[in-house]
Motif scaffolding. Sequence first.
Motif, mmCIF file in Angstrom:
data_model
loop_
_atom_site.group_PDB
_atom_site.id
_atom_site.type_symbol
_atom_site.label_atom_id
_atom_site.label_comp_id
_atom_site.label_asym_id
_atom_site.label_seq_id
_atom_site.Cartn_x
_atom_site.Cartn_y
_atom_site.Cartn_z
ATOM 1 N N MET A 1 0.843 -1.183 0.000
ATOM 2 C CA MET A 1 0.000 0.000 0.000
ATOM 3 C C MET A 1 0.886 1.244 0.000
ATOM 4 O O MET A 1 1.837 1.339 0.778
ATOM 5 C CB MET A 1 -0.883 -0.029 1.252
ATOM 6 N N PRO A 2 0.617 2.205 -0.879
ATOM 7 C CA PRO A 2 1.482 3.392 -0.961
ATOM 8 C C PRO A 2 1.368 4.266 0.275
ATOM 9 O O PRO A 2 0.315 4.351 0.896
ATOM 10 C CB PRO A 2 0.960 4.127 -2.195
ATOM 11 N N LYS A 3 2.483 4.890 0.613
ATOM 12 C CA LYS A 3 2.480 5.821 1.744
ATOM 13 C C LYS A 3 1.851 7.127 1.305
ATOM 14 O O LYS A 3 2.195 7.676 0.259
ATOM 15 C CB LYS A 3 3.902 6.067 2.227
ATOM 16 N N ILE A 4 0.927 7.621 2.110
ATOM 17 C CA ILE A 4 0.250 8.872 1.801
ATOM 18 C C ILE A 4 1.257 10.014 1.891
ATOM 19 O O ILE A 4 2.053 10.094 2.806
ATOM 20 C CB ILE A 4 -0.942 9.095 2.763
ATOM 21 N N GLY A 5 1.225 10.889 0.902
ATOM 22 C CA GLY A 5 2.108 12.044 0.905
ATOM 23 C C GLY A 5 3.452 11.803 0.249
ATOM 24 O O GLY A 5 4.276 12.708 0.178
ATOM 25 N N MET A 6 3.708 10.588 -0.228
ATOM 26 C CA MET A 6 5.000 10.287 -0.834
ATOM 27 C C MET A 6 5.104 10.794 -2.273
ATOM 28 O O MET A 6 6.200 11.075 -2.757
ATOM 29 C CB MET A 6 5.277 8.773 -0.807
ATOM 30 N N GLU A 7 3.988 10.933 -2.963
ATOM 31 C CA GLU A 7 4.047 11.320 -4.366
ATOM 32 C C GLU A 7 4.771 12.647 -4.583
ATOM 33 O O GLU A 7 5.674 12.721 -5.413
ATOM 34 C CB GLU A 7 2.658 11.361 -5.004
ATOM 35 N N PRO A 8 4.428 13.718 -3.847
ATOM 36 C CA PRO A 8 5.162 14.982 -4.072
ATOM 37 C C PRO A 8 6.657 14.851 -3.787
ATOM 38 O O PRO A 8 7.482 15.426 -4.500
ATOM 39 C CB PRO A 8 4.505 15.962 -3.105
ATOM 40 N N LEU A 9 7.007 14.076 -2.768
ATOM 41 C CA LEU A 9 8.422 13.893 -2.438
ATOM 42 C C LEU A 9 9.148 13.132 -3.539
ATOM 43 O O LEU A 9 10.268 13.478 -3.922
ATOM 44 C CB LEU A 9 8.564 13.156 -1.103
ATOM 45 N N ARG A 10 8.504 12.100 -4.059
ATOM 46 C CA ARG A 10 9.128 11.313 -5.125
ATOM 47 C C ARG A 10 9.200 12.100 -6.423
ATOM 48 O O ARG A 10 10.184 12.012 -7.159
ATOM 49 C CB ARG A 10 8.366 10.004 -5.315
ATOM 50 N N ARG A 11 8.158 12.863 -6.710
ATOM 51 C CA ARG A 11 8.203 13.700 -7.911
ATOM 52 C C ARG A 11 9.376 14.682 -7.823
ATOM 53 O O ARG A 11 10.126 14.864 -8.783
ATOM 54 C CB ARG A 11 6.893 14.473 -8.075
ATOM 55 N N ARG A 12 9.525 15.305 -6.669
ATOM 56 C CA ARG A 12 10.625 16.261 -6.483
ATOM 57 C C ARG A 12 11.975 15.555 -6.564
ATOM 58 O O ARG A 12 12.929 16.074 -7.165
ATOM 59 C CB ARG A 12 10.461 16.984 -5.145
ATOM 60 N N ALA A 13 12.074 14.364 -5.990
ATOM 61 C CA ALA A 13 13.318 13.599 -6.066
ATOM 62 C C ALA A 13 13.662 13.264 -7.517
ATOM 63 O O ALA A 13 14.832 13.329 -7.919
ATOM 64 C CB ALA A 13 13.213 12.333 -5.225
ATOM 65 N N LEU A 14 12.657 12.924 -8.303
ATOM 66 C CA LEU A 14 12.889 12.624 -9.715
ATOM 67 C C LEU A 14 13.316 13.878 -10.484
ATOM 68 O O LEU A 14 14.204 13.809 -11.341
ATOM 69 C CB LEU A 14 11.635 12.005 -10.337
ATOM 70 N N ILE A 15 12.715 15.002 -10.183
ATOM 71 C CA ILE A 15 13.106 16.255 -10.839
ATOM 72 C C ILE A 15 14.539 16.627 -10.464
ATOM 73 O O ILE A 15 15.349 16.973 -11.327
ATOM 74 C CB ILE A 15 12.106 17.384 -10.489
ATOM 75 N N ASP A 16 14.876 16.531 -9.181
ATOM 76 C CA ASP A 16 16.244 16.827 -8.750
ATOM 77 C C ASP A 16 17.241 15.871 -9.405
ATOM 78 O O ASP A 16 18.330 16.282 -9.815
ATOM 79 C CB ASP A 16 16.356 16.748 -7.227
ATOM 80 N N ALA A 17 16.859 14.593 -9.508
ATOM 81 C CA ALA A 17 17.727 13.601 -10.150
ATOM 82 C C ALA A 17 17.896 13.909 -11.638
ATOM 83 O O ALA A 17 18.985 13.738 -12.198
ATOM 84 C CB ALA A 17 17.158 12.203 -9.951
ATOM 85 N N ALA A 18 16.831 14.365 -12.279
ATOM 86 C CA ALA A 18 16.918 14.733 -13.694
ATOM 87 C C ALA A 18 17.883 15.905 -13.880
ATOM 88 O O ALA A 18 18.708 15.893 -14.796
ATOM 89 C CB ALA A 18 15.536 15.082 -14.246
ATOM 90 N N ILE A 19 17.802 16.888 -13.009
ATOM 91 C CA ILE A 19 18.713 18.039 -13.089
ATOM 92 C C ILE A 19 20.158 17.579 -12.934
ATOM 93 O O ILE A 19 21.033 17.987 -13.702
ATOM 94 C CB ILE A 19 18.349 19.104 -12.027
ATOM 95 N N ARG A 20 20.415 16.715 -11.943
ATOM 96 C CA ARG A 20 21.791 16.219 -11.738
ATOM 97 C C ARG A 20 22.279 15.409 -12.943
ATOM 98 O O ARG A 20 23.410 15.571 -13.394
ATOM 99 C CB ARG A 20 21.875 15.380 -10.463
ATOM 100 N N ALA A 21 21.414 14.532 -13.461
ATOM 101 C CA ALA A 21 21.810 13.685 -14.590
ATOM 102 C C ALA A 21 22.096 14.523 -15.832
ATOM 103 O O ALA A 21 23.095 14.305 -16.526
ATOM 104 C CB ALA A 21 20.719 12.650 -14.874
ATOM 105 N N ILE A 22 21.232 15.489 -16.116
ATOM 106 C CA ILE A 22 21.440 16.374 -17.271
ATOM 107 C C ILE A 22 22.711 17.186 -17.071
ATOM 108 O O ILE A 22 23.494 17.366 -17.993
ATOM 109 C CB ILE A 22 20.218 17.288 -17.482
ATOM 110 N N GLY A 23 22.912 17.667 -15.850
ATOM 111 C CA GLY A 23 24.107 18.455 -15.550
ATOM 112 C C GLY A 23 25.386 17.671 -15.762
ATOM 113 O O GLY A 23 26.361 18.184 -16.311
ATOM 114 N N GLU A 24 25.390 16.421 -15.334
ATOM 115 C CA GLU A 24 26.591 15.600 -15.501
ATOM 116 C C GLU A 24 26.803 15.196 -16.947
ATOM 117 O O GLU A 24 27.930 15.156 -17.436
ATOM 118 C CB GLU A 24 26.503 14.360 -14.614
ATOM 119 N N ARG A 25 25.736 14.900 -17.642
ATOM 120 C CA ARG A 25 25.832 14.463 -19.035
ATOM 121 C C ARG A 25 26.001 15.654 -19.967
ATOM 122 O O ARG A 25 26.559 15.527 -21.039
ATOM 123 C CB ARG A 25 24.577 13.671 -19.385
ATOM 124 N N GLY A 26 25.460 16.801 -19.579
ATOM 125 C CA GLY A 26 25.529 17.975 -20.430
ATOM 126 C C GLY A 26 24.547 17.928 -21.580
ATOM 127 O O GLY A 26 24.645 18.705 -22.521
#
Length: 195
Positions: A1-26
Amino acid sequence: MPKIGMEPLRRRALIDAAIRAIGERGSLDVTMSEIAGRAGVSAALAHHYFGAKEDLLFATMRHILAELGRDLRDAVAECAGLARVRAIIAVNFSQKQFRPEIIAAWLAFYVEAQRTPALRRLLRVYARRLHSNLVFALEPLLPRTEAERTAEGIAALIDGLYIRRALKDGPPDAASAVALVEDYVTLRLGGRHDA
């Protein structure tokens, strides 16, 4: 069962990860699996939250622009005239914005906007807002046509300094970037310092 309130945190984590990945890859040449791994979630969950990689990249650019917008509103809240222009310049080169991974993301998004209509629209909205904010600040100091032209020059310098920075090694030099743009403003104002 999903934890309530996790979606915004995971969405933000994915966005932050995308920024880092793009930054490293250029570039935007990163996979959804790579981004998900950096965020500590499965690729399936990343697809669940964002659909395709393009949707995550669009959300990432919207996030960067939203942060820039919030920082800008805070910076100019009590400013007018030249102080407002300087605040706009400073926000664009702030430590939060003018860092390697954000610079790389901007460059990658500019390139991708040539092929992706949604990103092109998003970047046009950003450009119009920057221009109107600058014109609003410059109109008390210059005639309307000169304010428009000066705003265009400031925006071009900001964009150009991000591109030049993306092509250099080492940490970004925000103070030098700000000084170059402010020199241009001083020239356009003809030495006027009235706010």
